[in-house]
Design an enzyme around this catalytic site. Structure first.
Site, mmCIF file in Angstrom:
data_model
loop_
_atom_site.group_PDB
_atom_site.id
_atom_site.type_symbol
_atom_site.label_atom_id
_atom_site.label_comp_id
_atom_site.label_asym_id
_atom_site.label_seq_id
_atom_site.Cartn_x
_atom_site.Cartn_y
_atom_site.Cartn_z
ATOM 1 N N THR B 337 0.821 -1.218 0.000
ATOM 2 C CA THR B 337 0.000 0.000 0.000
ATOM 3 C C THR B 337 0.855 1.268 0.000
ATOM 4 O OG1 THR B 337 -0.141 -0.276 2.378
ATOM 5 C CG2 THR B 337 -2.005 -0.992 1.079
ATOM 6 N N SER B 363 1.247 8.592 4.919
ATOM 7 C CA SER B 363 0.644 8.491 3.612
ATOM 8 C C SER B 363 1.755 8.832 2.642
ATOM 9 C CB SER B 363 -0.503 9.489 3.501
ATOM 10 O OG SER B 363 -0.858 9.623 2.160
ATOM 11 N N ARG B 364 2.155 7.845 1.826
ATOM 12 C CA ARG B 364 3.322 8.074 0.988
ATOM 13 C C ARG B 364 3.012 9.008 -0.174
ATOM 14 N NH1 ARG B 364 4.672 1.980 1.096
ATOM 15 N NH2 ARG B 364 4.674 1.914 3.346
ATOM 16 N N VAL B 365 1.736 9.295 -0.386
ATOM 17 C CA VAL B 365 1.409 10.233 -1.450
ATOM 18 C C VAL B 365 1.684 11.655 -0.974
ATOM 19 C CG1 VAL B 365 -0.488 11.166 -2.782
ATOM 20 C CG2 VAL B 365 -0.204 8.719 -2.570
#
Lengths: 181, 506
Positions: B337, B363-365
């Site tokens: 994810t 949240s890697r975004v």
């Protein structure tokens, strides 16, 4: 399904031996008959599989029951199965050998299921038609099943030709269910 | 209303049109059946993953194609399937109905209705397994998906097309976050799909009731494979849900898929694989359990604008045992994810709800999926909360602290208090922004902790009444202009004078 591989090996070698003697069909029938008797007498089949019974006693039992009745090759084959403790796959082997013989002869078995009994004339026409489709010799067996209501179901090997009223009604029902009104 | 003659005539024409083509079908015979698995002889030209029909109208999927037989998993009861019975091919890879017909429905993983609202009259179908869009068809995640939960929208923003894992022990509010997110999608043009895998039917019913009561069923589909359903259906459920979402994705619409939960899914797949005699690996899971989840989650995407610009967001849920994130399935899914929301039972019982562990959640975004206003008000929030936690742990050791440290601790406590939120109390973007602005700039620091919630509700009422322009500006521009900021400062000062006066007196 290891049993299939095992049955394939045993039936292959048995068929080759039988075929060398030119008695493939005869011996295959013998195996089928034995498989049938096992179904009738499950206790005896259990005895041959029972690991507690000594091999010697099993050989003795086989000799007493079948010696002289069947071809020596068949008897020896049964003894090999006892020896290798593969008696449990015998019914599969019998079926495989039967299939191999049919394949050798180029005969395919077709089962025709109909709602009522058909006379031989109709069956003959069916046989000819099927032979034309499959380009093989066909042996027709008839089964009567009133549940079909009408029409025919023909099974050749792993193929099915289904034009029974029952199936048609069922697919019509499935279609009406998802119909957009 | 339908008139009876209309139905009759429709059926009549349907029957007249009905013609069944006669042709050779390839069939097989059941050799062995048990534990939800059937071994079938024959089925000569069967495809891997093809839908198979048994003689009692039960369906199955051909999963193992071997030399002598086909391993079929049975999607339903296996009691009525007998050795030697006929098996038919359907010549279709497993597919399910998709599209508008499913909105507001509760279905099983084959798309058959489980609510009593009649048959699903779908016009479109999609295969359950599908190759995800490739690199060229995608674009970066940049459009935000508002969850309505302040802590998440501020610190762990989720974008449309992202895959964000919700992970935590049992009873830490994982499903609650998912439900809140779905409820908050009202009027956002996002279709939600909630996939319940291996759950108690009672809890699924509860979720359905809540969604119904909140009016969220108008844009939601629920796919259920409960714990009483056979493992093959549980295995199929998330793929079915994903296929329903893909229908929106490829038609330029937006979808949100929630898989609740994937640990049960892995267990169902483990059962299947062991019964199909595939070799077991770590924790007895089969070797392809990673691929099982990666191929599912990879199907979440944001496609290019010239291809419609649709998106499919995935929120998988994983249940950990005693906070152990390093066991097999959690590590797998964490690595697949684009970030995780980590929920902790300690925080939950300490009253911090949602019990999000800020340090471990990411949240890697990142900021790409945040609106400008959120970036402005919440930019430093994560860092300051992390500092506060460290400081709080440290300050437990010593009694006397200097004033600066005390102030910082106090500020942190107020921020934690501000981020607490009840379930089903989704907050619109503008309100989130103004409250975070107030908290960050210390307007709350001298309000006592138990009044923070009152402050929030009263301040929002106050804004609605007197400074409507601020919330309107933020909601439409999604930015905090200097002009709005000045107005907000003014409003805060005015409100606070009044608030302090009222609450100190009483």
């Amino acid at each position: 399904m290891k049993q299939f591989q095992v049955a394939n090996r045993y039936s292959g070698s048995f068929f080759e031996l039988a075929d060398q003697e030119g008695r493939g069909e005869e011996l295959a029938d013998e195996l089928s008959a034995i498989a049938h008797s096992f179904r009738e007498q499950p206790e005896f089949f259990d005895l041959l599989q029972n690991p507690l019974v000594k091999h010697q006693d099993k050989y003795e039992a086989i000799r007493k029951v079948w010696s002289g009745q069947v071809h020596p090759l068949t008897e020896q084959f049964l003894r090999v199965l006892v020896d290798r403790k593969r008696m449990d796959v015998f019914p599969l082997i019998a079926k495989h050998v039967h299939d191999l013989v049919q394949k050798k002869k180029g005969v395919e078995e077709a089962t025709v299921v109909s709602a009522c009994a058909l006379d031989s004339e109709v069956l003959d026409t069916l046989r000819k038609a099927l032979e034309q489709i499959t380009r093989k010799k066909i042996k027709v067996a008839l089964k009567v099943n009133a549940e079909l209501l009408g029409g025919l179901q023909i099974r050749v090997g792993n193929h099915l030709l289904d034009d029974s009223v029952k199936t048609r009604l069922e697919s019509l029902r499935a279609r009406l269910r998802t119909m957009n009104v | 209303m339908l008139k009876p003659e209309e139905v009759t005539s429709a059926i009549k024409s349907e029957i007249e049109k009905f013609k069944k083509k006669l042709r050779m079908e390839s069939v097989g015979y059941v050799l062995q059946v048990g534990d939800g698995i059937a071994r079938v002889y024959g089925l000569d030209e069967v495809m891997a993953g093809e839908l198979i029909q048994f003689s009692d109208d039960t369906y199955g999927i051909a999963l193992n194609l071997e030399t002598n037989n086909v391993g079929v998993v049975i999607l339903g009861r296996d009691e009525l399937i007998k050795e030697g019975s006929l098996v038919r091919r359907t010549e279709k890879i497993v597919q399910i109905p998709t599209g508008k017909a499913l909105v507001g429905r509760i279905v099983n993983p084959l798309g058959q209705p489980l609510d009593n609202k009649g048959p699903v009259a779908a016009k479109t179908f999609r295969p359950v397994e599908c190759i995800p869009p490739n690199v060229l068809k995608r674009q970066p995640v940049k459009e935000p998906l508002q969850t309505g939960i302040k802590a998440i929208d501020a610190m762990i923003p989720i974008g449309r097309g992202q895959r964000e894992l919700i992970i935590g022990d049992r009873q830490t509010g994982k499903t609650a976050i998912a439900i809140d997110t779905m409820v908050n999608q009202k009027g956002q043009n996002i279709n939600c799909i909630y996939v319940a895998i291996g759950q108690k039917l009672s809890s699924v019913v509860q979720v359905a009731k809540v969604l119904e009561a909140q009016g969220a069923m108008e844009y939601t589909t629920i796919v259920i494979a409960s714990s009483e359903d056979p493992a093959p259906l549980q295995f199929l459920a998330p793929y079915a849900g994903c296929a329903m979402g893909e229908e929106y994705l490829y038609n330029g619409q937006h979808a949100l898929c929630i898989y609740d939960d994937l640990s049960k899914h892995a267990q169902a797949y483990r059962q299947l694989s062991l019964l199909l005699q595939r070799p077991p690996g770590r924790e007895a899971y089969p070797g392809d359990v990673f691929y099982l989840h990666s191929r599912l989650l990879e199907r979440a995407a944001k496609v290019r604008d010239d291809l419609g610009g649709g998106s499919l967001t995935a929120l998988p849920i994983i249940e950990t045992q005693a906070g152990d994130v390093s066991s097999y399935i959690p590590t797998n899914v964490i690595s697949i994810t684009d970030g995780q929301i980590y929920l902790e039972s300690d925080l939950f019982y300490a009253g911090v709800r949602p019990a999000i562990n800020v340090g471990l959640s990411v949240s890697r975004v990142g900021g790409n999926a945040q609106t400008k206003v959120m970036k402005k008000v919440a930019g430093m929030l994560r860092l300051s909360l992390a500092q506060h936690r460290e400081l709080a742990a440290f300050s437990q050791l010593s009694a006397d602290l200097d004033q600066a440290t005390k102030d910082q601790l106090n500020h942190g406590e107020h921020m934690v208090e501000l981020l607490k939120q009840d379930i089903l109390s989704c907050v619109p973007l503008a309100q989130e922004a103004v409250m975070l602005y107030a908290g960050n700039n210390g307007y709350l620091d001298d309000v006592s902790l138990d009044l923070v919630k009152t402050f929030e509700t009263e301040f929002c009422d106050f804004l609605d009444r007197n400074y409507h322009v601020i919330t309107h500006d933020i909601a439409t521009k999604k930015d905090l202009t200097a002009e709005t900021e000045n107005r907000l400062k003014e409003a805060l000062a005015a409100f606070k004078r009044d608030f302090v006066a009222r609450h100190v007196r009483s």
